[in-house]
Design a protein around this motif. Structure first.
Motif, mmCIF file in Angstrom:
data_model
loop_
_atom_site.group_PDB
_atom_site.id
_atom_site.type_symbol
_atom_site.label_atom_id
_atom_site.label_comp_id
_atom_site.label_asym_id
_atom_site.label_seq_id
_atom_site.Cartn_x
_atom_site.Cartn_y
_atom_site.Cartn_z
ATOM 1 N N ALA A 67 81.792 80.760 -20.044
ATOM 2 C CA ALA A 67 81.067 81.854 -19.389
ATOM 3 C C ALA A 67 79.744 81.356 -18.823
ATOM 4 N N ASP A 97 85.469 90.097 -19.725
ATOM 5 C CA ASP A 97 84.969 88.836 -19.184
ATOM 6 C C ASP A 97 83.891 89.083 -18.139
ATOM 7 N N ASP A 107 80.009 87.895 -18.186
ATOM 8 C CA ASP A 107 79.447 87.120 -17.073
ATOM 9 C C ASP A 107 78.168 87.777 -16.543
ATOM 10 N N CYS A 129 77.992 83.675 -26.364
ATOM 11 C CA CYS A 129 79.151 83.668 -25.469
ATOM 12 C C CYS A 129 79.750 82.259 -25.449
#
Length: 255
Positions: free
Chosen positions: A63, A22, A26, A59
């Motif tokens: 996000a 994650d 990001d 994504c």
């Protein structure tokens, strides 16, 4: 009959790996949107839509939402409730206020560092300027703008004050965007030369007053170019509006 082979239960994904993944997503999205902002191709007021960004970057919208919120907290985007995220469209007075704050802070920074930089710190500053020059020569505008701002952050780090560094990061994130939006690529290419002059003034300059004059003149010139670019763009927009957007030819302006 032979008994059926037992199915091995699927191993649950490691929470640490999931969190790391994650975080990587990001940072990838943050870097991509930041680079687009610093390219100067996104004009003031342009909306950044979550769905379009998520599809383009491969994504989730979640996000994208996190990254837009982060950029909003850094004042690099404007977040409007129930409307979304937009490229800032700062007023000239807003920009003057940010540059005024930078002059005040960086005057104190120069006063602190004058005559106090170690040989290693000077070498690090010169190496950074070389990276700036390389980015400009290779036409990497967004990288060059980022590196130009990072030069001042490097100076702030050398003052050894987390509070100062945190504050100047916010100011520089604003002025990086102003530069991307309103400064010409040709004019911006002078940054490495001006940064080299600042290094010389801090290390071999005859007086603190001279070092302050060099550093503040650098900011003054940047502000003047940005304000001129913003004023010209606003004038062009007004001309387009008054002419109904039909075959209007904006006047040329010197930046």
């Amino acid at each position: 009959m032979p008994s059926a082979a037992r199915k091995t239960p699927a191993t649950a994904p490691s929470p640490e790996l999931t969190e790391a993944d994650d975080a990587n997503v990001d940072e990838r999205v943050y870097a991509a949107v930041s680079k687009a902002l610093l390219s100067g191709k996104l004009r003031p007021g342009t909306p950044l839509r979550e769905r379009a960004l998520a599809e383009a970057l491969g994504c989730t919208r979640g996000a994208v939402r996190k990254v837009l919120a982060r950029l909003g907290s850094e004042k690099r985007l404007v977040l409007e409730h129930n409307r979304g995220a937009f490229v800032p469209n700062p007023s000239i007075e807003d920009m003057r206020g940010i540059y005024r704050a930078r002059r005040i802070v960086e005057a104190g920074l120069v006063t602190t560092l004058f005559g106090n930089l170690s040989r290693e710190q000077v070498a690090a500053l010169r190496k950074h300027v070389q990276a700036e020059q390389k980015a400009f020569k290779e036409g990497r505008r967004e990288d060059a703008i980022k590196l130009a701002g990072d030069f001042h952050l490097l100076l702030a780090q050398m003052a050894d004050s987390e509070e100062l560094l945190s504050y100047i990061k916010r100011l520089i994130s604003n002025t990086e965007l102003y530069k991307a939006l309103y400064d010409s690529a040709e004019a911006a290419s002078c940054a490495p030369r001006e940064h080299e002059q600042i290094i010389e003034a801090l290390t071999t300059g005859k007086s603190l007053d001279q070092a302050l004059a060099v550093a503040l003149e650098h900011l003054d010139e940047l502000e003047q170019r940005v304000i001129a670019g913003a004023a010209a763009e606003q004038e062009v927009d007004l001309a387009t509006l008054l002419n109904g957007g039909m075959n209007s030819k904006p006047h040329a302006h010197d930046h």
